[in-house]
Design a protein around this motif. Sequence first.
Motif, short mmCIF file in Angstrom:
data_model
loop_
_atom_site.label_atom_id
_atom_site.label_comp_id
_atom_site.label_asym_id
_atom_site.label_seq_id
_atom_site.Cartn_x
_atom_site.Cartn_y
_atom_site.Cartn_z
N GLU A 96 31.83 44.38 29.05
CA GLU A 96 32.21 42.97 29.06
C GLU A 96 33.70 42.82 28.79
O GLU A 96 34.39 42.03 29.44
N ALA B 186 35.85 43.90 31.80
CA ALA B 186 35.79 42.98 32.94
C ALA B 186 36.19 41.56 32.57
O ALA B 186 36.00 40.64 33.37
N ALA C 13 33.13 41.06 40.29
CA ALA C 13 32.57 42.32 39.81
C ALA C 13 31.35 42.67 40.66
O ALA C 13 30.50 41.82 40.93
N LEU D 62 28.23 41.33 32.40
CA LEU D 62 29.20 40.86 33.39
C LEU D 62 29.07 39.35 33.61
O LEU D 62 30.07 38.66 33.83
N THR E 154 31.28 37.15 31.54
CA THR E 154 32.74 37.18 31.72
C THR E 154 33.25 36.01 32.54
O THR E 154 34.44 35.69 32.50
N LEU F 255 29.93 37.48 40.56
CA LEU F 255 29.16 38.71 40.62
C LEU F 255 28.64 38.96 42.02
O LEU F 255 28.17 38.04 42.70
#
Length: 483
Positions: A292, A295, A301, A320, A323, A327
């Motif tokens: 975490e 990123a 990501a 993720l 963040t 994604l």
Amino acid sequence: MIGRKVLTVAEIAGADREAIAAGTPGAVLMERAGAAVAEAIAERFSLRPVCVVCGPGNNGGDGYVVARLLAERGWPVEVRALAPPTTPDAQAAAAAWGGELAAFDAPLNARLYVDAMFGAGLARPLSGEAAAMANRLAAQPEAVVAVDVPSGLLGDTGAPVGPVVIAGLTVTFHAKKPAHVLQPGHELCGEVLVADIGLADTPSNLIENGPDVWLAHFPWPAVNTHKHARGRLVVVSGEAWNTGAARLSARAGLRMGAGLVTVLSPSEALPVNAAHLEAVMLKGFDTEAELEQAAADVDAAIIGPAAGITENTLVNVLALARTGAALIIDADAITVFRDDPEELFSVLDVDDVLTPHPGEFERLFPGVLKDAPERITAARKAAQRADAIVLLKGADTVIAAPDGRACVNTNGSPWLATAGSGDVLAGFIGSLIAQGMESFEAACAAAWIHAEAAELHGPGLISEDLPGLAPAVLRRLYEGRVG
């Protein structure tokens, strides 16, 4: 965008009714449709004997117009009628043809055939003489021109319901229908020409993929752009013995233009990844908290390629999601949520992209694809349920957004049926999102470029080739961006 719209059978029928209500007689629309088919034939074929096969409805009426107009041009034409015309417009068109009718089941001796038996509204399987004719025409598709859709094909699904004509050219009107863009209909139609017959523009949130859908929003760098302004993309690596897929995604992301691409790697896999990476950067992590943090400041990501179907992958996806990065969730990162898809959906938003193949789609959305009439409906339902972009892979990849927008990719390449090609696609999508492209458009652009790159190579393609093929496609797009 008008030329890219895809309309259902009901939407096209509605546009017809509106035109008639506004003062354009149905017979005029039929004349325009038949003229468009005759013109397409004259442009694409040399003078030759033509057999026009007419059904009893308005599709058959279009066929009678085609026959009359080709005969007026001096083409040798014979007409075969499956049954007498049943609609007033078709009856008028048959009367205007005025020629003799050949026996429907006589030997086929023409060099070109016009299939005007049934249009896209057909709802039952062909039978009897119609089925026999469909089978005869299917044996020589290069000599068949279909009016609207090949007879036997459902206009709203692209699926045949029994015997079906196979055409080398299909002429449809106003807009394509799902049958023209979804498999197997897309293949059964051959080349599809859309003719303008004077109907009013019809709103649609379904489109056929192509550069005109997204090229105006493509993130080309300006003269003063620097790498930090071109997007920060990370790809999560699998364990030491499963690192190649993440590197494929990362290389693809770099080729697609992301300014900074980093592989986030479990510490034990760092030496393996380091031995293979050059411009792609590398950073280690051992816990979800470290992931975490690594990123925290990225734009997009990617997680899933060879990540492993493990608890670690599940908690890494959740890390993720905290963040705020967009994604791209692929492969193992999809499958790991098969027992509780809602856990995944609860952390997604409309900037995130799920990229399942049909098997992975079933794990997240059980029964949705099987119960849907076609892939477009299934992808739309999935996007609404997940509140994210869903890219349902296949020869006719469908990209759907939670707001109902959907796009069908029709340039799919059989050469993409090779291990790792999906990892490259994820990298393309992530890169475009990282550079600021809206996620739906990024997924559409990436799918189209991915297939174009595969076609550049053709036989012998492996996934490692794809990132290196992308620049030629990008160059072509860049040169065509104006005008």
